[in-house]
Write a protein that holds these residues in place. Sequence first.
Motif, PDB file in Angstrom:
ATOM      1  N   THR A 171       0.809  -1.215   0.000  1.00 53.30           N
ATOM      2  CA  THR A 171       0.000   0.000   0.000  1.00 53.30           C
ATOM      3  C   THR A 171       0.846   1.271   0.000  1.00 53.30           C
ATOM      4  OG1 THR A 171      -0.144  -0.086   2.434  1.00 53.30           O
ATOM      5  CG2 THR A 171      -1.941  -1.100   1.189  1.00 53.30           C
ATOM      6  N   SER A 172       2.162   1.132   0.054  1.00 51.92           N
ATOM      7  CA  SER A 172       3.022   2.313   0.041  1.00 51.92           C
ATOM      8  C   SER A 172       3.935   2.277  -1.185  1.00 51.92           C
ATOM      9  CB  SER A 172       3.882   2.379   1.307  1.00 51.92           C
ATOM     10  OG  SER A 172       4.934   1.440   1.242  1.00 51.92           O
ATOM     11  N   PRO A 173       4.322   3.452  -1.690  1.00 53.95           N
ATOM     12  CA  PRO A 173       5.236   3.483  -2.836  1.00 53.95           C
ATOM     13  C   PRO A 173       6.536   2.737  -2.570  1.00 53.95           C
ATOM     14  CG  PRO A 173       4.255   5.646  -2.493  1.00 53.95           C
ATOM     15  CD  PRO A 173       3.858   4.801  -1.315  1.00 53.95           C
ATOM     16  N   ARG A 174       7.052   2.838  -1.326  1.00 55.66           N
ATOM     17  CA  ARG A 174       8.318   2.155  -1.015  1.00 55.66           C
ATOM     18  C   ARG A 174       8.173   0.649  -1.140  1.00 55.66           C
ATOM     19  NH1 ARG A 174      11.255   4.607   4.292  1.00 55.66           N
ATOM     20  NH2 ARG A 174       9.173   5.073   5.063  1.00 55.66           N
ATOM     21  N   MET A 175       7.046   0.111  -0.663  1.00 53.41           N
ATOM     22  CA  MET A 175       6.855  -1.335  -0.716  1.00 53.41           C
ATOM     23  C   MET A 175       6.558  -1.803  -2.143  1.00 53.41           C
ATOM     24  SD  MET A 175       7.619  -2.468   2.147  1.00 53.41           S
ATOM     25  CE  MET A 175       7.166  -4.139   1.720  1.00 53.41           C
ATOM     26  N   GLN A 176       5.798  -1.011  -2.908  1.00 51.81           N
ATOM     27  CA  GLN A 176       5.530  -1.389  -4.290  1.00 51.81           C
ATOM     28  C   GLN A 176       6.823  -1.393  -5.104  1.00 51.81           C
ATOM     29  OE1 GLN A 176       2.382   1.093  -5.837  1.00 51.81           O
ATOM     30  NE2 GLN A 176       0.860   0.249  -4.435  1.00 51.81           N
ATOM     31  N   GLN A 177       7.683  -0.408  -4.850  1.00 54.14           N
ATOM     32  CA  GLN A 177       8.970  -0.353  -5.549  1.00 54.14           C
ATOM     33  C   GLN A 177       9.843  -1.542  -5.163  1.00 54.14           C
ATOM     34  OE1 GLN A 177      11.522   2.981  -4.516  1.00 54.14           O
ATOM     35  NE2 GLN A 177      12.486   2.959  -6.527  1.00 54.14           N
ATOM     36  N   MET A 178       9.846  -1.875  -3.882  1.00 53.86           N
ATOM     37  CA  MET A 178      10.674  -2.983  -3.408  1.00 53.86           C
ATOM     38  C   MET A 178      10.276  -4.296  -4.089  1.00 53.86           C
ATOM     39  SD  MET A 178      10.990  -4.381   0.504  1.00 53.86           S
ATOM     40  CE  MET A 178      11.683  -6.002   0.866  1.00 53.86           C
ATOM     41  N   CYS A 179       8.980  -4.509  -4.269  1.00 50.01           N
ATOM     42  CA  CYS A 179       8.488  -5.791  -4.794  1.00 50.01           C
ATOM     43  C   CYS A 179       8.201  -5.754  -6.286  1.00 50.01           C
ATOM     44  CB  CYS A 179       7.228  -6.212  -4.043  1.00 50.01           C
ATOM     45  SG  CYS A 179       7.527  -6.586  -2.300  1.00 50.01           S
ATOM     46  N   GLY A 180       8.261  -4.574  -6.903  1.00 50.94           N
ATOM     47  CA  GLY A 180       8.001  -4.488  -8.325  1.00 50.94           C
ATOM     48  C   GLY A 180       6.559  -4.755  -8.679  1.00 50.94           C
ATOM     49  N   VAL A 181       5.635  -4.427  -7.776  1.00 51.03           N
ATOM     50  CA  VAL A 181       4.204  -4.629  -7.997  1.00 51.03           C
ATOM     51  C   VAL A 181       3.524  -3.296  -7.727  1.00 51.03           C
ATOM     52  CG1 VAL A 181       2.127  -5.843  -7.226  1.00 51.03           C
ATOM     53  CG2 VAL A 181       4.308  -7.058  -7.355  1.00 51.03           C
ATOM     54  N   ASN A 182       2.593  -2.884  -8.603  1.00 48.62           N
ATOM     55  CA  ASN A 182       2.073  -1.518  -8.516  1.00 48.62           C
ATOM     56  C   ASN A 182       0.645  -1.418  -7.994  1.00 48.62           C
ATOM     57  OD1 ASN A 182       0.649  -2.476 -10.684  1.00 48.62           O
ATOM     58  ND2 ASN A 182       1.481  -1.042 -12.181  1.00 48.62           N
ATOM     59  N   SER A 183       0.176  -2.429  -7.277  1.00 50.34           N
ATOM     60  CA  SER A 183      -1.175  -2.359  -6.720  1.00 50.34           C
ATOM     61  C   SER A 183      -1.219  -3.131  -5.407  1.00 50.34           C
ATOM     62  CB  SER A 183      -2.198  -2.943  -7.698  1.00 50.34           C
ATOM     63  OG  SER A 183      -1.972  -4.326  -7.888  1.00 50.34           O
ATOM     64  N   PRO A 184      -2.154  -2.764  -4.517  1.00 49.39           N
ATOM     65  CA  PRO A 184      -2.280  -3.524  -3.266  1.00 49.39           C
ATOM     66  C   PRO A 184      -2.715  -4.963  -3.519  1.00 49.39           C
ATOM     67  CG  PRO A 184      -3.404  -1.402  -3.123  1.00 49.39           C
ATOM     68  CD  PRO A 184      -3.063  -1.612  -4.567  1.00 49.39           C
ATOM     69  N   LEU A 185      -2.433  -5.809  -2.546  1.00 54.83           N
ATOM     70  CA  LEU A 185      -2.866  -7.203  -2.550  1.00 54.83           C
ATOM     71  C   LEU A 185      -3.362  -7.546  -1.155  1.00 54.83           C
ATOM     72  CD1 LEU A 185       0.120  -8.843  -4.472  1.00 54.83           C
ATOM     73  CD2 LEU A 185      -2.143  -8.344  -5.406  1.00 54.83           C
ATOM     74  N   SER A 186      -4.235  -8.534  -1.060  1.00 52.67           N
ATOM     75  CA  SER A 186      -4.735  -8.936   0.254  1.00 52.67           C
ATOM     76  C   SER A 186      -4.458 -10.401   0.530  1.00 52.67           C
ATOM     77  CB  SER A 186      -6.243  -8.663   0.375  1.00 52.67           C
ATOM     78  OG  SER A 186      -6.987  -9.594  -0.392  1.00 52.67           O
ATOM     79  N   LYS A 234      15.015 -10.346  -9.300  1.00 53.69           N
ATOM     80  CA  LYS A 234      14.434 -10.973 -10.486  1.00 53.69           C
ATOM     81  C   LYS A 234      13.018 -10.488 -10.751  1.00 53.69           C
ATOM     82  CE  LYS A 234      17.035 -15.334 -10.347  1.00 53.69           C
ATOM     83  NZ  LYS A 234      16.917 -16.818 -10.217  1.00 53.69           N
ATOM     84  N   GLY A 235      12.429  -9.805  -9.765  1.00 55.41           N
ATOM     85  CA  GLY A 235      11.062  -9.324  -9.921  1.00 55.41           C
ATOM     86  C   GLY A 235      10.059 -10.333  -9.403  1.00 55.41           C
ATOM     87  N   LEU A 236       8.958  -9.806  -8.899  1.00 54.17           N
ATOM     88  CA  LEU A 236       7.861 -10.640  -8.419  1.00 54.17           C
ATOM     89  C   LEU A 236       6.661 -10.394  -9.320  1.00 54.17           C
ATOM     90  CD1 LEU A 236       8.242  -9.832  -4.610  1.00 54.17           C
ATOM     91  CD2 LEU A 236       9.295 -11.710  -5.886  1.00 54.17           C
ATOM     92  N   ASP A 237       5.608 -11.155  -9.131  1.00 54.84           N
ATOM     93  CA  ASP A 237       4.404 -10.849  -9.882  1.00 54.84           C
ATOM     94  C   ASP A 237       3.191 -10.946  -8.970  1.00 54.84           C
ATOM     95  OD1 ASP A 237       2.565 -13.346 -10.696  1.00 54.84           O
ATOM     96  OD2 ASP A 237       4.650 -14.034 -10.595  1.00 54.84           O
ATOM     97  N   ALA A 238       2.237 -10.059  -9.217  1.00 56.77           N
ATOM     98  CA  ALA A 238       1.078  -9.923  -8.342  1.00 56.77           C
ATOM     99  C   ALA A 238       0.263 -11.209  -8.278  1.00 56.77           C
ATOM    100  CB  ALA A 238       0.202  -8.770  -8.821  1.00 56.77           C
ATOM    101  N   LEU A 239       0.163 -11.930  -9.380  1.00 58.98           N
ATOM    102  CA  LEU A 239      -0.675 -13.127  -9.412  1.00 58.98           C
ATOM    103  C   LEU A 239      -0.109 -14.219  -8.498  1.00 58.98           C
ATOM    104  CD1 LEU A 239      -1.566 -13.341 -13.214  1.00 58.98           C
ATOM    105  CD2 LEU A 239      -2.699 -12.073 -11.385  1.00 58.98           C
ATOM    106  N   SER A 240       1.199 -14.418  -8.545  1.00 57.85           N
ATOM    107  CA  SER A 240       1.816 -15.429  -7.674  1.00 57.85           C
ATOM    108  C   SER A 240       1.702 -15.027  -6.212  1.00 57.85           C
ATOM    109  CB  SER A 240       3.284 -15.619  -8.051  1.00 57.85           C
ATOM    110  OG  SER A 240       3.421 -16.120  -9.364  1.00 57.85           O
ATOM    111  N   LEU A 241       1.920 -13.737  -5.918  1.00 57.44           N
ATOM    112  CA  LEU A 241       1.820 -13.277  -4.535  1.00 57.44           C
ATOM    113  C   LEU A 241       0.409 -13.462  -3.998  1.00 57.44           C
ATOM    114  CD1 LEU A 241       3.919  -9.991  -4.691  1.00 57.44           C
ATOM    115  CD2 LEU A 241       4.501 -12.057  -3.431  1.00 57.44           C
ATOM    116  N   ALA A 242      -0.586 -13.057  -4.775  1.00 52.61           N
ATOM    117  CA  ALA A 242      -1.971 -13.179  -4.322  1.00 52.61           C
ATOM    118  C   ALA A 242      -2.344 -14.641  -4.084  1.00 52.61           C
ATOM    119  CB  ALA A 242      -2.914 -12.548  -5.343  1.00 52.61           C
ATOM    120  N   ALA A 243      -1.964 -15.514  -5.004  1.00 52.70           N
ATOM    121  CA  ALA A 243      -2.287 -16.930  -4.847  1.00 52.70           C
ATOM    122  C   ALA A 243      -1.643 -17.507  -3.588  1.00 52.70           C
ATOM    123  CB  ALA A 243      -1.830 -17.707  -6.071  1.00 52.70           C
TER     124      ALA A 243
END
Length: 262
Positions: free
Chosen positions: A63-78, A150-159
Amino acid sequence: MTDPTDVAGKLLRWHAERREFEPFAAQLGIADLSAAYDVQDLVVERRVGASGARPIGYKIGLTSPRMQQMCGVNSPLSGVILDKHVYRSGASVALSDFVHLGIEFEVAVRIGRDVEPDNLPADAGAARQFVDAICPAVELVDDRNADYAKGLDALSLAADNSWSAGVVLDDLQTTYPDPGDLAAEVFLNGETVDQGNSREALGHPFAPVVWLARHLAGRGRILRRGDVVMTGSIVRTRFPAAGEHYRMVLQGLGSVEVTITK
């Protein structure tokens, strides 16, 4: 997509094997966030069935720019929080219980009444009516040695239930200052190691509640009275070592502490 039941089974097996996290959504045919959250639902359902744990709320990540930059994901996840992974401030947490523990410093909120789909809050100010208590908190995440370079992806994180691995909560307070602009200071063994502000969480810690209520409504669910919501890290994740003691002081709200053991 590979059968969601099979994907959930693979994920749980990888956790049991303490396997390093690697993005897997493309390989397993998870094409969108809806499919990813379908897998998450099954992962949580199986954990509940296997352990007798009870879901008690949600974590919202990135939910913060610092965390989105760190993980390479640009939207919140739950992700879902289970009661067996809830600790009180001052608790000791063992590194051996995780593959690779990360700790995040946040504002936690408790929902005071059901958020019905026909009465979703429009903004952080409107969400205030649904929140009956807040407190400083630490989220425990297990990234299983993910390679951020190497980068992360939102779909893998959410799952993967957004890496939710537990929370440390101070006493929830029903009387509190507006949490939209509270300075935060993080101490490691008594020395300041980071500073932040509660507004890092989408501008106000109640804004993630708005996002979560809408996300759940889109999946035919609601935020319920008594749910605890972790609103997102307001400083960068730290990866602790045994023997370290962390304390976050949140201006006007108090502090939360956790000690890391082997």
